[in-house]
Design an enzyme around this catalytic site. Structure first.
Site, PDB file in Angstrom:
ATOM      1  N   LYS A   1       0.789  -1.244   0.207  1.00 12.02           N
ATOM      2  CA  LYS A   1      -0.069   0.018   0.108  1.00 12.02           C
ATOM      3  C   LYS A   1       1.042   1.114   0.166  1.00 12.02           C
ATOM      4  O   LYS A   1       0.267   2.394  -0.283  1.00 12.02           O
ATOM      5  CB  LYS A   1      -1.053  -0.007   1.113  1.00 12.02           C
ATOM      6  CG  LYS A   1      -2.043  -1.069   1.022  1.00 12.02           C
ATOM      7  CD  LYS A   1      -3.059  -0.900   2.451  1.00 12.02           C
ATOM      8  CE  LYS A   1      -4.129  -1.794   1.985  1.00 12.02           C
ATOM      9  NZ  LYS A   1      -5.193  -1.871   3.260  1.00 12.02           N
TER      10      LYS A   1
ATOM     11  N   HIS B   1      -2.787 -12.958  -0.346  1.00 11.20           N
ATOM     12  CA  HIS B   1      -3.743 -12.856   0.744  1.00 11.20           C
ATOM     13  C   HIS B   1      -5.289 -12.308   0.182  1.00 11.20           C
ATOM     14  O   HIS B   1      -6.209 -12.406   0.998  1.00 11.20           O
ATOM     15  CB  HIS B   1      -3.113 -11.858   1.947  1.00 11.20           C
ATOM     16  CG  HIS B   1      -3.134 -10.406   1.552  1.00 11.20           C
ATOM     17  ND1 HIS B   1      -2.158  -9.639   0.746  1.00 11.20           N
ATOM     18  CD2 HIS B   1      -3.915  -9.411   1.966  1.00 11.20           C
ATOM     19  CE1 HIS B   1      -2.263  -8.570   0.916  1.00 11.20           C
ATOM     20  NE2 HIS B   1      -3.527  -8.238   1.398  1.00 11.20           N
ATOM     21  N   HIS B   2      -5.126 -11.888  -1.099  1.00 12.81           N
ATOM     22  CA  HIS B   2      -6.549 -11.426  -1.532  1.00 12.81           C
ATOM     23  C   HIS B   2      -7.191 -12.240  -2.444  1.00 12.81           C
ATOM     24  O   HIS B   2      -8.104 -12.227  -3.176  1.00 12.81           O
ATOM     25  CB  HIS B   2      -6.561  -9.952  -2.232  1.00 12.81           C
ATOM     26  CG  HIS B   2      -6.550  -8.928  -1.003  1.00 12.81           C
ATOM     27  ND1 HIS B   2      -7.768  -8.710  -0.142  1.00 12.81           N
ATOM     28  CD2 HIS B   2      -5.598  -7.928  -0.431  1.00 12.81           C
ATOM     29  CE1 HIS B   2      -7.476  -7.701   0.810  1.00 12.81           C
ATOM     30  NE2 HIS B   2      -6.430  -7.230   0.401  1.00 12.81           N
TER      31      HIS B   2
END
Length: 303
Positions: free
Chosen positions: A134, A185-186
């Site tokens: 991010k 993780h998504h």
């Protein structure tokens, strides 16, 4: 020759005695030779064993030095990455503790799954870095309270690949699990996740474990686009996504785990955020905010 001389001289008894002595001397000589050869062999074997033992010890010491060096490098690299992750998480989590809670909860789930304790610890450390990508996503997208446009969503979803790249820049093989978690993780059990639409067991186990911890923590805490859900509502939501978003077996374990952790520790946030309170960046930020009498939600170190 001497034995023959005694025989010619008519002294057969003397010849026999001398012959017996010669035979005995010959036998003794052979025994001594055998013993000497055996002793030399034992000395050679002993020297070789000493050399092998020393070589083995040298190799072991070298390996321990390498491991110690690798662990020191890993620890330093992890500290830098964790601080960067906390900085990234401050977009969503005012406390900066989200990544630590996710790591701790992922470790608990991995332990309940029966994974090796060392691997569980590695998952804890690695899961803390799941959203480091991010850092490369603009604030205008991360802080947007409403729905993303298709273009914004595409940029946001790139944080998984950015995470893989950022962690990989450390150049340490031990960070591979962290890379796998950041990238996957998504992903969803049914194949409708991102970035690579992996499904089922094609998703690395560490990422499947982290996904449950990540979604649960996101649901139970306020974000710029939502209010915090209760633990009960969050668990019901996760149960509804069993076999869709999440690994069915892990989901069942997770639905048992959270209530047991609540019963054992009471305040889940306090328990799961223990390691966060050892982070200088987080504690210093809280201290400065207290001294300035400023709410953490408005004390934004990113600007």
């Amino acid at each position: 020759m001497i034995v023959r001389g005694y025989e010619v001289a008519g002294q057969p008894n003397s010849a026999l005695v001398y012959l017996h002595e010669v035979v005995q001397l010959n036998r003794d000589s052979r025994v001594r030779n055998v013993l000497q050869h055996h002793h030399r062999h034992l000395e050679k074997v002993s020297r070789n064993l000493d050399l092998r033992v020393q070589a083995a010890l040298d190799e072991q010491h070298q390996e321990l030095r390498f491991k110690r060096l690798s662990m020191d490098m890993l620890r330093e690299c992890m500290q830098v990455l964790e601080k960067n992750t906390v900085a990234a998480e401050l977009h969503d989590d005012d406390t900066g503790e989200h990544c630590y809670r996710v790591g701790a909860l992922a470790k608990e789930l991995a332990l309940k799954k029966g994974m090796d304790p060392e691997m569980c610890t590695l998952i804890d450390l690695s899961a803390r870095l799941h959203d480091i990508g991010k850092l490369r996503v603009p604030d205008s997208i991360l802080l947007k309270p409403g729905r993303f446009t298709p273009d914004e969503r595409e940029i946001m979803q790139k944080h998984c690949e950015h995470g893989w790249e950022l962690i990989g820049e450390g150049g340490l093989a031990q960070l591979f699990v962290a890379q796998e978690i950041a990238l996957n993780h998504h992903e969803r059990w049914d194949g409708n996740g991102y970035p690579n639409r992996r499904q089922g067991n094609m998703i690395p186990l560490a990422a499947r474990v982290t996904a449950l911890a990540d979604v649960f923590d996101a649901l139970t805490h306020r974000r710029c686009y939502k209010e915090a859900w209760s633990i009960e509502d969050s668990l019901r939501e996760i149960a509804s996504l069993r076999g869709k978003h999440f690994d069915p077996e892990l989901t069942d374990l997770f639905l048992e785990l959270v209530p047991s952790l609540q019963a054992r520790h009471g305040d889940l946030d306090k328990y799961l955020g223990t390691e966060a309170r050892k982070n200088d960046f987080i504690t210093d930020r809280e201290r400065v905010a207290r001294e300035l009498k400023t709410d953490l939600g408005t004390f934004d170190v990113r600007r």
